[in-house]
Design a protein around this motif. Structure first.
Motif, PDB file in Angstrom:
ATOM      1  N   GLY A   1      -5.747   8.967  -4.817  1.00 39.06           N
ATOM      2  CA  GLY A   1      -4.165   8.538  -5.001  1.00 39.06           C
ATOM      3  C   GLY A   1      -4.076   7.255  -3.854  1.00 39.06           C
ATOM      4  N   GLU A   2      -4.259   8.134  -2.482  1.00 43.83           N
ATOM      5  CA  GLU A   2      -3.895   7.159  -1.350  1.00 43.83           C
ATOM      6  C   GLU A   2      -5.150   6.240  -1.212  1.00 43.83           C
ATOM      7  OE1 GLU A   2      -3.113   9.156   2.179  1.00 43.83           O
ATOM      8  OE2 GLU A   2      -2.492  11.106   1.264  1.00 43.83           O
TER       9      GLU A   2
ATOM     10  N   MET B   1      -2.722   3.183   0.878  1.00 45.22           N
ATOM     11  CA  MET B   1      -1.749   4.084   1.525  1.00 45.22           C
ATOM     12  C   MET B   1      -2.798   4.788   2.514  1.00 45.22           C
ATOM     13  SD  MET B   1       1.306   6.620   0.652  1.00 45.22           S
ATOM     14  CE  MET B   1       0.570   8.095   1.259  1.00 45.22           C
TER      15      MET B   1
ATOM     16  N   THR C   1       4.920  17.388   2.903  1.00 42.74           N
ATOM     17  CA  THR C   1       5.940  16.402   2.330  1.00 42.74           C
ATOM     18  C   THR C   1       5.401  15.355   1.467  1.00 42.74           C
ATOM     19  OG1 THR C   1       6.789  16.741   4.527  1.00 42.74           O
ATOM     20  CG2 THR C   1       7.677  14.833   3.309  1.00 42.74           C
ATOM     21  N   LYS C   2       4.366  15.002   1.642  1.00 47.25           N
ATOM     22  CA  LYS C   2       3.116  13.978   0.966  1.00 47.25           C
ATOM     23  C   LYS C   2       3.340  14.570  -0.723  1.00 47.25           C
ATOM     24  CE  LYS C   2       0.270  11.364   3.345  1.00 47.25           C
ATOM     25  NZ  LYS C   2      -1.139  11.439   3.865  1.00 47.25           N
ATOM     26  N   LEU C   3       2.398  15.747  -0.729  1.00 49.11           N
ATOM     27  CA  LEU C   3       2.257  16.123  -1.937  1.00 49.11           C
ATOM     28  C   LEU C   3       3.553  16.751  -2.791  1.00 49.11           C
ATOM     29  CD1 LEU C   3      -0.424  16.607  -3.275  1.00 49.11           C
ATOM     30  CD2 LEU C   3      -0.545  19.023  -2.442  1.00 49.11           C
ATOM     31  N   ARG C   4       4.605  17.146  -1.894  1.00 48.75           N
ATOM     32  CA  ARG C   4       5.844  17.643  -2.514  1.00 48.75           C
ATOM     33  C   ARG C   4       6.707  16.476  -3.072  1.00 48.75           C
ATOM     34  NH1 ARG C   4      10.811  17.636  -0.144  1.00 48.75           N
ATOM     35  NH2 ARG C   4      10.144  17.192   1.985  1.00 48.75           N
ATOM     36  N   THR C   5       6.327  15.198  -2.618  1.00 46.24           N
ATOM     37  CA  THR C   5       7.194  14.410  -3.122  1.00 46.24           C
ATOM     38  C   THR C   5       6.517  13.431  -4.187  1.00 46.24           C
ATOM     39  OG1 THR C   5       6.675  12.845  -1.202  1.00 46.24           O
ATOM     40  CG2 THR C   5       8.808  14.201  -1.067  1.00 46.24           C
ATOM     41  N   LEU C   6       5.432  13.776  -4.544  1.00 46.37           N
ATOM     42  CA  LEU C   6       4.644  12.988  -5.392  1.00 46.37           C
ATOM     43  C   LEU C   6       5.030  13.663  -6.866  1.00 46.37           C
ATOM     44  CD1 LEU C   6       2.698  10.888  -5.160  1.00 46.37           C
ATOM     45  CD2 LEU C   6       0.867  12.202  -5.298  1.00 46.37           C
ATOM     46  N   ALA C   7       5.193  12.754  -7.741  1.00 48.23           N
ATOM     47  CA  ALA C   7       5.708  13.222  -9.236  1.00 48.23           C
ATOM     48  C   ALA C   7       5.051  14.100  -9.655  1.00 48.23           C
ATOM     49  CB  ALA C   7       6.172  11.916  -9.774  1.00 48.23           C
TER      50      ALA C   7
ATOM     51  N   SER D   1       5.179   6.184  -7.061  1.00 50.80           N
ATOM     52  CA  SER D   1       5.951   7.336  -7.748  1.00 50.80           C
ATOM     53  C   SER D   1       7.077   8.029  -6.587  1.00 50.80           C
ATOM     54  CB  SER D   1       5.437   8.370  -8.430  1.00 50.80           C
ATOM     55  OG  SER D   1       4.701   9.103  -7.524  1.00 50.80           O
ATOM     56  N   ARG D   2       6.632   7.803  -5.431  1.00 54.33           N
ATOM     57  CA  ARG D   2       7.218   8.270  -4.307  1.00 54.33           C
ATOM     58  C   ARG D   2       8.443   7.277  -3.968  1.00 54.33           C
ATOM     59  NH1 ARG D   2       3.219   9.079  -0.872  1.00 54.33           N
ATOM     60  NH2 ARG D   2       2.721  11.451  -1.499  1.00 54.33           N
TER      61      ARG D   2
ATOM     62  N   TRP E   1       7.475  11.449   5.288  1.00 55.60           N
ATOM     63  CA  TRP E   1       6.210  11.848   5.585  1.00 55.60           C
ATOM     64  C   TRP E   1       5.533  11.416   6.805  1.00 55.60           C
ATOM     65  CZ3 TRP E   1       1.753   9.446   6.112  1.00 55.60           C
ATOM     66  CH2 TRP E   1       1.278   8.482   5.418  1.00 55.60           C
TER      67      TRP E   1
ATOM     68  N   LEU F   1      -6.575  13.636  -7.341  1.00 54.22           N
ATOM     69  CA  LEU F   1      -5.505  12.518  -6.911  1.00 54.22           C
ATOM     70  C   LEU F   1      -4.823  12.827  -5.690  1.00 54.22           C
ATOM     71  CD1 LEU F   1      -3.940  12.126 -10.598  1.00 54.22           C
ATOM     72  CD2 LEU F   1      -5.332  10.729  -9.455  1.00 54.22           C
TER      73      LEU F   1
ATOM     74  N   ALA G   1       0.897  -1.068  -0.066  1.00 52.42           N
ATOM     75  CA  ALA G   1       0.135   0.034   0.075  1.00 52.42           C
ATOM     76  C   ALA G   1       0.977   1.318   0.163  1.00 52.42           C
ATOM     77  CB  ALA G   1      -0.923   0.018   1.310  1.00 52.42           C
TER      78      ALA G   1
ATOM     79  N   HIS H   1       2.704  19.405   8.125  1.00 47.63           N
ATOM     80  CA  HIS H   1       3.989  18.996   7.603  1.00 47.63           C
ATOM     81  C   HIS H   1       4.006  18.030   6.988  1.00 47.63           C
ATOM     82  CE1 HIS H   1       8.352  18.851   8.936  1.00 47.63           C
ATOM     83  NE2 HIS H   1       8.327  18.873   7.590  1.00 47.63           N
ATOM     84  N   ALA H   2       3.152  16.701   7.371  1.00 49.79           N
ATOM     85  CA  ALA H   2       3.248  15.429   6.632  1.00 49.79           C
ATOM     86  C   ALA H   2       2.354  15.528   5.293  1.00 49.79           C
ATOM     87  CB  ALA H   2       2.325  14.427   7.578  1.00 49.79           C
TER      88      ALA H   2
ATOM     89  N   THR I   1      -1.711   6.732   6.425  1.00 47.47           N
ATOM     90  CA  THR I   1      -2.075   7.978   6.822  1.00 47.47           C
ATOM     91  C   THR I   1      -2.963   8.074   7.894  1.00 47.47           C
ATOM     92  OG1 THR I   1      -1.891   8.607   4.365  1.00 47.47           O
ATOM     93  CG2 THR I   1      -3.390  10.125   5.965  1.00 47.47           C
TER      94      THR I   1
ATOM     95  N   GLN J   1       2.328   4.697  -2.720  1.00 47.38           N
ATOM     96  CA  GLN J   1       2.109   5.337  -3.852  1.00 47.38           C
ATOM     97  C   GLN J   1       3.479   5.179  -4.680  1.00 47.38           C
ATOM     98  OE1 GLN J   1       0.463   9.213  -2.178  1.00 47.38           O
ATOM     99  NE2 GLN J   1      -0.905   8.993  -3.866  1.00 47.38           N
TER     100      GLN J   1
ATOM    101  N   HIS K   1       7.478  12.970   9.495  1.00 48.40           N
ATOM    102  CA  HIS K   1       6.946  14.419   9.774  1.00 48.40           C
ATOM    103  C   HIS K   1       5.649  14.615  10.467  1.00 48.40           C
ATOM    104  CE1 HIS K   1       9.814  16.209   6.354  1.00 48.40           C
ATOM    105  NE2 HIS K   1      10.349  16.052   7.533  1.00 48.40           N
TER     106      HIS K   1
END
Lengths: 306, 258
Positions: B76-77, B82, B10-16, A90-91, A99, B72, A86, B6-7, B86, A88, A102
């Motif tokens: 996407g989660e 995922m 980080t999550k959105l920032r590290t998604l391509a 692309s990460r 994350w 997404l 589970a 913060h989480a 979360t 994503q 954090h």
């Protein structure tokens, strides 16, 4: 906080299906508790309820005396591996841990430490979508260990691992329990837990079928029975029956004796000069003990026979 | 809430996909605004075009990119499972949704401001050559002009509110394809209905309640008294949609099993 899990009287229905039917057990600190049962026994649902993901219709779960949703920074109390796939895709593995870190007020330093601990190495900076099942499992374990929790919940952690990986997880679990943590490990294969678990909670049809130490379970399944091979069958039966044992004929020259220890059987036969070729304690394997306990609880077999 | 923010950041920032979607929002806004300008001519003083609205046409296209980004951000989660990680890490689900909304709104606003500024700049370069001249009653577009500033800033807010509306819908629906379908239906069905219906009373009503039509009233700078709804009232309607969608998504998030 105390490191234990108390599951009390969980009930949950999904439509017509009863997933949990009074599930009750405790996971103690400093031990590995195996959570076994056939598919559909309610193991995963129980784990989701413990983590506050699913709401039970009845019953409650306390972790160190608190409900999960009341925990501040929960990953610092409880580490969980539910479904290693589970993610994503692309990460990168490291960013996935980042994350999570954090969200608990932890830093990248802790992420790198835990990634190293599980042997993720250089793969941590690759996209998780390209990971093998074993790599994902390691990443999932890293996520569970991230907050250095006192309680660990691992759902089928051996799935998809190669023999090296299985040995690695066994050793890791042992060291976590040795640190005084409470560890709950689910599996649908008893063989995976042999030599790992100290205590077993056997689930079937949404409730606990057996809750005992591994040693007790095996003793119960063995039933203190003694296997006796003798040419003088009638004499042996008389002597043993007089001593209070239940004796059953199982072959031309074999008897099964219940209710007497092997040492006592030998002593009695010798005292009465009854000859015998072999006396052996019948010892069930963990697998046999499990099959015995879950015979009625296996849903698939019954459905498949129709 | 700080940890959740913060989480989620980080999550959105590290998604391509995030980078691409944000770039698409800015580029589509500018490109379609410029194209619409280049395809329109104003031959006389009575050509009756709203030059500001024309310059900001691209917003109607880039909102699709906003919708995809917003949908997404949550589906996407759900699609990968995922979401369980979360909610295991952050059991306060409303706080997670609020943090997602804040991060998403912030990023969308930045991309939208870039796109809107680019559109105004493109219009300054293109429109005078298409007959939008001071002689025909069209001074050079300037953000120092009150209505132009309101239309431009309002367009950036419009895209941000669309992002929040889509996040709310997607949280309720949970599936990527279904959520994109519902969201695009919600946005584009009203304009189609408005065009198909001939009764002016119904038309005005539909414009007033349609998230897209009412929201885009913020771009109008001419004939304001003839519009079915005022600029800020229109953006208010879209805000109500966004708040309702987020409230609905948040409620379902609390009630349902993850």
């Amino acid at each position: 906080m105390e490191s234990n899990i108390e599951v009390t009287g969980l009930r949950k229905r999904f439509g017509a299906v009863t997933a949990l039917d009074g599930m009750t057990f405790t996971v103690a600190a400093g031990k590995i508790t195996g959570f076994v049962g056939p598919n559909g026994a309610g193991k995963s649902t129980t784990m989701r309820v413990i983590l506050g993901l699913d709401a039970a219709d009845e019953g409650r779960v306390l972790i160190g005396g608190q409900p999960y949703r009341a925990l501040r920074r929960p990953l610092r109390h409880v580490g969980a591996l539910l479904d290693a796939a589970a993610l994503q895709p692309s990460r990168t593995g490291r960013d996935h841990l980042l994350w999570l870190a954090h969200s608990q007020g932890l830093t990248a330093k802790r992420v790198d430490a835990v990634a190293g601990q599980v042997g993720l190495g250089a793969a941590a900076r690759r996209r998780a979508g390209g990971y093998s099942l074993g790599m994902r499992q390691r990443l999932g374990i890293a996520a569970a260990l991230l907050g250095e929790p006192r309680v660990l919940l691992l759902d089928e952690p051996f799935n998809g691992l190669d023999p090296d990986g299985i040995v690695w997880i066994r050793d890791l679990l042992a060291s976590l329990a040795a640190d005084g943590r409470a560890v709950l490990v689910s599996s649908h294969l008893m063989s995976e837990l042999q030599g790992v678990a100290d205590h077993l909670v056997v689930a079937g049809r949404g409730r606990v079928v057996a809750d005992a130490s591994v040693a007790d379970l095996i003793a119960a399944a063995s039933g203190d029975r003694v296997l006796l091979r003798t040419a003088a069958r009638p004499e042996a039966m008389t002597v043993l029956a007089e001593a209070g044992a239940t004796v059953a004929v199982t072959g031309r020259d074999t008897l099964t004796v219940a209710g007497l220890a092997a040492e006592r059987v030998v002593a009695l036969l010798t005292a009465h000069a009854v000859p015998f070729a072999e006396v052996a304690g019948h010892r069930a394997t963990l697998e046999e003990a499990y099959m015995e306990l879950t015979r009625d609880a296996v849903e698939f077999r019954a459905d498949g026979a129709r | 809430m700080k940890l959740e923010l913060h989480a989620e950041w980080t999550k959105l920032r590290t998604l391509a996909g995030t980078c691409w979607a944000l770039a698409a929002i800015a580029v589509l806004t500018v490109a379609f605004g410029a194209a619409a300008g280049a395809a329109t001519t104003c031959a006389s003083a009575r050509c009756n075009h709203d030059a500001v609205k024309l310059a900001l046409t691209g917003v109607q296209v880039s909102q699709a990119a906003v919708a995809v980004l917003a949908v997404l951000a949550i589906t996407g989660e759900y699609g990968t499972g995922m979401i369980r990680a979360t909610f295991t890490a952050m059991p306060r689900r409303s706080a997670v949704l609020a943090a997602k909304a804040a991060v998403l709104a912030g990023l969308t606003l930045v991309a939208a401001v870039v796109g809107v500024l680019g559109s105004v700049l493109a219009a300054r370069l293109i429109l005078p050559g298409r007959g939008f001249t001071p002689e025909h009653g069209y001074p050079l577009l300037s953000l120092a002009d009150g209505p132009v500033l309101r239309a431009a800033a309002g367009s950036a807010l419009y895209l941000t509110l669309i992002a929040l509306l889509c996040l709310g819908v997607a949280t309720a629906v949970r599936d990527s394809a279904a959520a994109v379908g519902v969201v695009l239906g919600l946005l584009y069905l009203f304009p189609i209905l408005i065009r198909a219906i001939s009764d002016p009373g119904w038309q005005r009503l539909l414009v007033r309640i349609s998230p897209m039509n009412a929201g885009l009233a913020i771009q109008a700078t001419t004939n304001l008294d003839l519009q079915p709804i005022g600029p800020w009232a229109g953006l208010g309607v879209l805000t109500a949609w966004a708040v309702a969608a987020l409230a609905c998504g948040g409620l379902l998030l609390r009630l349902r099993d993850a």
